[in-house]
Design a protein around this motif. Structure first.
Motif, PDB file in Angstrom:
ATOM      1  N   SER A 282     -42.747  33.242  28.569  1.00 33.81           N
ATOM      2  CA  SER A 282     -43.072  32.412  29.732  1.00 33.81           C
ATOM      3  C   SER A 282     -44.572  32.232  29.910  1.00 33.81           C
ATOM      4  CB  SER A 282     -42.478  33.041  30.999  1.00 33.81           C
ATOM      5  OG  SER A 282     -41.078  33.200  30.883  1.00 33.81           O
ATOM      6  N   THR A 294     -42.552  30.585  20.188  1.00 33.05           N
ATOM      7  CA  THR A 294     -41.412  30.014  20.907  1.00 33.05           C
ATOM      8  C   THR A 294     -40.358  29.502  19.936  1.00 33.05           C
ATOM      9  OG1 THR A 294     -42.871  29.377  22.744  1.00 33.05           O
ATOM     10  CG2 THR A 294     -40.711  28.319  22.629  1.00 33.05           C
ATOM     11  N   LEU A 325     -36.455  31.300  27.101  1.00 34.46           N
ATOM     12  CA  LEU A 325     -37.225  31.948  28.155  1.00 34.46           C
ATOM     13  C   LEU A 325     -36.342  32.716  29.133  1.00 34.46           C
ATOM     14  CD1 LEU A 325     -39.427  30.118  26.953  1.00 34.46           C
ATOM     15  CD2 LEU A 325     -40.266  29.732  29.287  1.00 34.46           C
ATOM     16  N   LYS A 354     -42.646  29.575  34.247  1.00 31.28           N
ATOM     17  CA  LYS A 354     -43.903  29.245  33.575  1.00 31.28           C
ATOM     18  C   LYS A 354     -45.079  29.085  34.534  1.00 31.28           C
ATOM     19  CE  LYS A 354     -43.511  26.274  30.114  1.00 31.28           C
ATOM     20  NZ  LYS A 354     -43.130  25.068  29.345  1.00 31.28           N
TER      21      LYS A 354
END
Length: 585
Positions: A282, A294, A325, A354
């Protein structure tokens, strides 16, 4: 006014933040108007107090330097006298006596005058501060436990707090949502709020948790030895070596930690079970390496989704970033998970995880067990959730205003983003049960969690074992109920300690082994119990604080007076009056 909240991050930034700041400020100013406090008079009094404090600080500094000068003078006089005695005959002592005695006498008079002036200034400060406290007393008496609830509900009408955590609310969570409320003997409720969020019950709780960790103890031993060697002339000489030997051992050590979490009951997705932890993904940016991390996490999810082995339950969602996430890969029901996390919910959850500017970023431990959701927003560990009225008592109106606004705005932001993951799920706002939780007298009474919070409010020291040297975990059990009061047994569990010495064999530079002592503490469990009387108020006027006191004395109901409880030892907290009963051995 906003009702349902489907976009928690944007709606906080565009509406709730400003609305709560306004509501909090207006609430405080309304309290000031109701109290009748003269702000100009208080400003004048505090200004005079600050002047006196500055004068007292200056006088104190001057007094200190006069004392330093007297000390130096006396030391010089003593050294001079010793020099005279060593080098001259006794009659010459008259000379330093003639020189220093008057100086010391004058310094004593100056210091005595300085002490008297400093005392007068400090007394004047105390008197002026008492005047300021008197000016603010009407306002200080208006702060109460319900302000958190009033401000929260005014800003977010979908959130309603209970006056206190009752048996009715506890039973609703147990019977309607299947919640198992027992946290275990290693956890004590420090404070808890209960209420409804979108018509569904919730608990906001702060606990003190205990576990046995370990501690490393260190010890040392100085050794020396001699050895002979030939010098450059070929002669034998002896030299001495010194060395400090070090040793360490690890032993059990009691550890304690505060945790804050939210329990929320909702009938949506009633079979779904999952858990997730805060994800480091995140915090990643759009850089090349961060994108690689990611993508690597997404590929792992896709590989897990393709695994068709026995017991497979995970299927990756189309929004790969959300799955990476949120990382709830242990979910047991894909259909209900997708019903819960619609594309809108996924989008809003990603924004929450985020964002660390408006909110706090990904601080969430989130567990769903059928109809019970437990969210632990780790950012709330630093948040005081009590709203204890005594925190707001002040003798300066400007300070009270600043602290009041700061506290409640910080609390709102912390709690709002604590429940934001629940607000981000639209389905949760469509299920609103209407259970009647107050069916009888029992339902209105404080529940076991509230009992623990009350015990902790009285303080660990009241219940602690005399030999305890650590924190205490307070647990409660109901003894009996009579005349509308609850007699609660409070047990404090902690640790005493005994100093020990352990010797560790360490080889020194002399080629021999030495026993290095390491001092450590051996901890042993201790317990102590006491009874506490608890009774909820029937009406606002039944129990009230005496405005002329410091806020601790209360007018007691008959059930307490019959037991001979001193009003000064009783506590009024959240519409509940309580007192620790004296021990009879």
């Amino acid at each position: 006014m906003i009702d349902d909240v489907h976009e928690p991050l944007e709606q906080y930034a565009s509406y709730f933040k400003t609305a709560h700041v306004t509501n909090t400020s207006e609430f405080f100013e309304d309290l000031v108007r109701r109290s009748g406090v003269d702000e100009n008079a208080n400003i004048q009094t505090v200004g005079q107090l600050r002047e006196l404090e500055a004068q007292a600080a200056g006088a104190g500094s001057t007094n200190k330097w006069w004392r330093v000068l007297r000390f130096v003078t006396i030391m010089v006089a003593v050294l001079t006298a010793l020099y005279v005695v060593a080098n001259y005959s006794w009659p010459w002592l008259v000379v330093p006596g003639i020189v220093f005695a008057p100086a010391i006498h004058v310094l004593n008079r100056v210091i005595n005058d300085s002490d008297a002036q400093l005392k007068r200034l400090r007394e004047a400060c105390d008197e002026k501060r008492a005047v300021a406290w008197g000016q603010m007393a009407p306002l200080n008496c208006l702060f109460d436990w319900d302000i958190v609830a009033k401000l929260m509900q005014k800003t977010v009408p979908r959130i309603a707090f209970d006056p206190y955590f009752s048996n009715g609310r506890m039973d609703e969570l147990r019977k309607s949502f299947g919640w198992a409320d027992h946290l275990g003997d290693a956890h004590s409720i420090v404070f808890s709020h209960s209420g409804v969020l979108n018509g569904n019950p919730f608990i906001l709780a702060r606990t003190l948790s205990h576990w046995m960790g370990s501690k490393t103890y260190h010890g040392g031993l100085d050794i020396s030895w001699t050895e002979q060697y030939r010098n450059s002339q070929g002669k034998w000489e002896t030299r001495t070596h010194h060395e400090t030997l070090r040793a360490s051992i690890e032993r059990p050590f009691p550890e304690y930690e505060n945790q804050t979490f939210i329990v929320y009951g909702n009938e949506a997705a009633p079979d779904l079970v999952f858990s997730r932890q805060p994800s480091k993904l995140s915090k990643l940016e759009d850089g090349l390496f961060d994108k690689w991390r990611t993508n690597r996490a997404i590929k792992k999810l896709e590989a897990k989704s393709r695994d068709v082995g026995e017991g497979k339950t995970f299927t990756v969602m189309s929004n790969r970033e959300f799955d990476a996430l949120f990382d709830a890969t242990d979910r047991n029901h894909e259909v209900q998970f997708r019903l819960l996390f619609t594309p809108l919910a996924q989008q809003e959850m990603l924004k929450l995880l985020k964002d660390s500017q408006t909110g706090f970023g990904d601080t969430y431990v989130f567990e769903k067990t059928q109809m019970i959701n437990v969210v632990e927003p780790r950012h709330m560990r630093r948040t005081d959730i009590s709203g204890d009225p005594q925190k707001f008592h002040a003798y300066e109106l400007a300070h009270a205003r600043m602290f009041f606004n700061g506290y409640y705005n910080d609390f709102f932001r912390s709690f709002y983003f604590g429940i934001a993951p629940l607000l981000a799920i639209p389905l949760y706002q469509q299920h609103r049960p209407h259970a009647d939780i107050y069916k009888d007298t029992y339902s209105h009474k404080p529940c076991s969690w509230e009992h623990e919070a009350i015990a902790n409010y009285h303080g660990e020291a009241v219940f602690s074992h005399p030999e305890c040297v650590t924190r205490n975990i307070l647990k409660t059990s109901m003894q009996h109920e009579a005349d509308g009061s609850q007699n609660v047994r409070v047990t404090a569990s902690g640790f005493g300690s005994i100093g020990r010495i352990h010797h560790v064999s360490v080889r020194g530079g002399d080629g021999r082994s030495h026993q290095v002592p390491v001092r450590w503490d051996e901890y042993f469990e201790v317990q102590n119990s006491a009874n506490m009387l608890v009774r909820e108020t029937i009406s606002p006027g039944e129990v009230s604080r005496d405005a002329a006191t410091d806020g601790n004395d209360v007018a007691l109901p008959p059930a307490f007076l019959q037991r001979g409880i001193d009003a000064g030892k009783a506590v009024l907290r959240r519409s509940i009056v309580s007192a620790v009963l004296p021990s009879h051995g």
